[in-house]
Design a protein around this motif. Sequence first.
Motif, short mmCIF file in Angstrom:
data_model
loop_
_atom_site.label_atom_id
_atom_site.label_comp_id
_atom_site.label_asym_id
_atom_site.label_seq_id
_atom_site.Cartn_x
_atom_site.Cartn_y
_atom_site.Cartn_z
N LEU A 151 11.26 -5.48 -1.42
CA LEU A 151 9.83 -5.50 -1.76
C LEU A 151 9.58 -4.62 -2.99
CD1 LEU A 151 6.94 -6.36 -1.09
CD2 LEU A 151 6.79 -4.40 0.46
N GLN A 152 10.26 -3.48 -3.04
CA GLN A 152 10.10 -2.59 -4.20
C GLN A 152 10.53 -3.29 -5.48
OE1 GLN A 152 12.15 1.04 -2.19
NE2 GLN A 152 10.86 1.82 -3.84
N ARG A 153 11.67 -3.98 -5.41
CA ARG A 153 12.17 -4.67 -6.61
C ARG A 153 11.22 -5.79 -7.03
NH1 ARG A 153 16.99 -4.12 -3.79
NH2 ARG A 153 17.13 -6.33 -3.27
N TRP A 154 10.70 -6.51 -6.04
CA TRP A 154 9.77 -7.60 -6.36
C TRP A 154 8.51 -7.03 -7.05
CZ3 TRP A 154 4.72 -8.79 -5.08
CH2 TRP A 154 4.28 -10.06 -5.46
N ALA A 155 7.98 -5.96 -6.47
CA ALA A 155 6.76 -5.37 -7.02
C ALA A 155 7.01 -4.82 -8.42
CB ALA A 155 6.26 -4.27 -6.09
N ASN A 156 8.19 -4.25 -8.59
CA ASN A 156 8.54 -3.71 -9.90
C ASN A 156 8.56 -4.81 -10.96
OD1 ASN A 156 11.05 -2.96 -11.86
ND2 ASN A 156 9.72 -1.22 -11.37
N GLU A 157 9.05 -5.99 -10.60
CA GLU A 157 9.13 -7.11 -11.56
C GLU A 157 7.83 -7.87 -11.70
OE1 GLU A 157 12.21 -9.94 -11.48
OE2 GLU A 157 13.79 -8.46 -11.14
N HIS A 158 7.09 -8.02 -10.58
CA HIS A 158 5.94 -8.93 -10.60
C HIS A 158 4.59 -8.24 -10.41
CE1 HIS A 158 8.63 -12.41 -10.37
NE2 HIS A 158 9.36 -11.64 -9.60
N GLY A 159 4.63 -6.96 -10.07
CA GLY A 159 3.41 -6.27 -9.67
C GLY A 159 2.34 -6.20 -10.74
N LYS A 160 2.76 -6.25 -12.00
CA LYS A 160 1.76 -6.17 -13.08
C LYS A 160 0.94 -7.45 -13.16
CE LYS A 160 3.14 -2.17 -14.91
NZ LYS A 160 3.68 -1.73 -13.62
N ASN A 161 1.54 -8.58 -12.76
CA ASN A 161 0.87 -9.87 -12.94
C ASN A 161 0.34 -10.50 -11.66
OD1 ASN A 161 1.86 -9.64 -15.59
ND2 ASN A 161 3.84 -10.46 -14.89
N GLU A 162 0.90 -10.11 -10.53
CA GLU A 162 0.52 -10.77 -9.29
C GLU A 162 -0.26 -9.80 -8.41
OE1 GLU A 162 1.97 -14.03 -8.25
OE2 GLU A 162 4.13 -13.80 -8.64
N ARG A 163 -1.26 -10.32 -7.71
CA ARG A 163 -2.02 -9.51 -6.75
C ARG A 163 -1.82 -10.13 -5.37
NH1 ARG A 163 -5.95 -5.09 -7.20
NH2 ARG A 163 -5.52 -4.29 -5.14
N PRO A 164 -0.82 -9.66 -4.62
CA PRO A 164 -0.51 -10.33 -3.35
C PRO A 164 -1.55 -10.09 -2.26
CG PRO A 164 1.15 -8.70 -3.95
CD PRO A 164 -0.02 -8.47 -4.82
N PHE A 165 -1.39 -10.82 -1.20
CA PHE A 165 -2.20 -10.67 0.01
C PHE A 165 -1.25 -10.21 1.12
CE2 PHE A 165 -3.79 -12.05 4.06
CZ PHE A 165 -5.16 -11.98 3.98
N ILE A 166 -1.57 -9.09 1.78
CA ILE A 166 -0.67 -8.54 2.78
C ILE A 166 -1.06 -9.06 4.17
CG2 ILE A 166 0.23 -6.44 3.84
CD1 ILE A 166 -0.57 -4.94 1.28
N LEU A 167 -0.06 -9.60 4.88
CA LEU A 167 -0.30 -10.14 6.22
C LEU A 167 0.60 -9.45 7.24
CD1 LEU A 167 -1.71 -12.44 7.90
CD2 LEU A 167 0.32 -13.82 7.42
N GLY A 168 -0.02 -9.07 8.37
CA GLY A 168 0.77 -8.60 9.51
C GLY A 168 0.79 -9.69 10.56
N GLY A 169 0.26 -9.38 11.75
CA GLY A 169 0.23 -10.36 12.83
C GLY A 169 -1.00 -11.26 12.80
N GLY A 170 -1.91 -11.04 11.84
CA GLY A 170 -3.09 -11.90 11.71
C GLY A 170 -4.06 -11.75 12.88
N SER A 171 -4.08 -10.57 13.54
CA SER A 171 -4.98 -10.41 14.68
C SER A 171 -6.28 -9.70 14.31
CB SER A 171 -4.27 -9.63 15.81
OG SER A 171 -3.95 -8.33 15.40
N ASN A 172 -6.44 -9.42 13.02
CA ASN A 172 -7.70 -8.83 12.55
C ASN A 172 -8.14 -9.55 11.28
OD1 ASN A 172 -9.69 -7.03 13.27
ND2 ASN A 172 -8.91 -5.38 12.00
N LEU A 173 -8.13 -10.87 11.38
CA LEU A 173 -8.26 -11.69 10.18
C LEU A 173 -9.05 -12.94 10.51
CD1 LEU A 173 -7.02 -11.94 7.30
CD2 LEU A 173 -5.10 -13.17 8.35
N LEU A 174 -10.01 -13.29 9.63
CA LEU A 174 -10.70 -14.58 9.76
C LEU A 174 -10.50 -15.34 8.45
CD1 LEU A 174 -12.51 -16.62 11.16
CD2 LEU A 174 -14.50 -15.35 10.33
N LEU A 175 -9.77 -16.43 8.54
CA LEU A 175 -9.44 -17.22 7.34
C LEU A 175 -10.48 -18.33 7.17
CD1 LEU A 175 -5.60 -17.58 7.97
CD2 LEU A 175 -6.68 -16.22 6.16
N THR A 176 -11.27 -18.23 6.09
CA THR A 176 -12.26 -19.29 5.83
C THR A 176 -11.78 -20.21 4.72
OG1 THR A 176 -13.47 -18.02 4.20
CG2 THR A 176 -14.15 -17.73 6.48
N ALA A 177 -10.59 -19.95 4.18
CA ALA A 177 -10.07 -20.77 3.07
C ALA A 177 -8.56 -20.56 2.99
CB ALA A 177 -10.71 -20.31 1.76
N ASP A 178 -7.91 -21.42 2.20
CA ASP A 178 -6.49 -21.22 1.93
C ASP A 178 -6.33 -19.94 1.10
OD1 ASP A 178 -5.86 -23.54 3.23
OD2 ASP A 178 -5.75 -24.75 1.40
#
Length: 343
Positions: A40-67
């Motif tokens: 994850l560190q290596r990915w963020a180091n290469e892509h972190g400047k351009n990508e803004r990821p979405f962090i997901l755990g078990g999805g038990s505190n989440l309401l998805l209204t869209a993709d």
Amino acid sequence: MTNAQSILEFQSNVSLKGRNTFGIAANAKRFAEVTDESALQRWANEHGKNERPFILGGGSNLLLTADIAEPVLHIAPLGIRVVEQDAASALVEAMAGEPWHAFVLWTLERGLCGLENLSLIPGYVGAGPVQNIGAYGVEIKERCERVVAVDLRTGELKTFSRGECAFGYRDSIFKHLERDRYAITRVYFRLSKTFSARVTYGDIQSELAANKVASPTARDVSNAVIAIRSRKLPDPAVIGNAGSFFQNPVVSVVKADELSAKHPTMARYPAPDGVKLAAGWLIEHAGWKGRTINGAGVHEKHALVLVNHGGATGASLWQLAQMIQVDVLAKFGVQLEAEPRVV
Ligand SMILES: Cc1cc2nc3c(=O)[nH]c(=O)nc-3n(C[C@H](O)[C@H](O)[C@H](O)COP(=O)(O)OP(=O)(O)OC[C@H]3O[C@@H](n4cnc5c(N)ncnc54)[C@H](O)[C@@H]3O)c2cc1C
């Protein structure tokens, strides 16, 4: 599709229906399972400047209204170990992908106390600090000594002390200010070797009495919490939900007195900055308990829990939540805030 070989492997158009406890059908345009902190560190180091990821755990505190258009990172490294201990306490490191309840049981099996009141909360260890999970008068902040997270913009590992986490009621810097910037990979808990019962909240005492337990162990308290929660809360495996949908609002003493004068049975609890009201009481007394609109409902036994009766979309659940907010504001003059992340 392999993205920047051996760093993280992304799949395209992944269904999230089985990855959120509301059971809402939504897709992640790109999805990667993160089991290795350094990858994850290596990915963020290469892509972190351009990508803004979405962090997901078990999805038990989440309401998805869209993709989800952002790359979804499912944070799932495993491992639990005692890193140091003395006669009184142990410091336990738990990796973010450990299921929370199984982790609590792991600590109890080793005679380590402090998390028993937080038994049976769904989700993973990594999400625990995000909203400072709490139940039956205990919050994770009391035991969480520090948190280690990957800075997703740079790939650096950062350690947050308890103070730096800025824990509040169902809140921390990871929930709002720094959301999706820091992926929590490890949480450190200071746990006691001697047990001090915290049983005054909710029905724990009456549950223990019913079980004829006069001097409870940590395991007895955990069992009592498990029994109460299993009776009271709908199981997401049976009916989609995210636990309490609204936070209990804190109002001024003047406002609480005004409401109590009109509604003498209204539940109220002292809070450091005013009076905490029971959101469930407000919703029930506004007439919403058990109502269903377009497959989205208010649970018939627990007005604080919104449920997916089967055909609900994230949008219909969110519409129901907003109708409740408007109505409770009109009837009681109290603004309810959603507890889960709404996307
Ligand atoms: C039946 C039921 C009962 C519940 N009871 C309680 C309760 O008693 N008390 C309570 O506090 N909560 C409760 N919850 C809510 C929920 O279980 C907790 O908030 C849990 O900690 C969420 O974990 P998760 O892994 O599912 O996180 P997710 O729902 O996947 O994510 C929640 C938030 O945390 C972020 N996040 C997740 N993992 C990480 C990570 N590793 N690093 C950084 N950010 C991350 C996400 O981006 C999102 O913003 C309940 C839910 C259900 C369904």
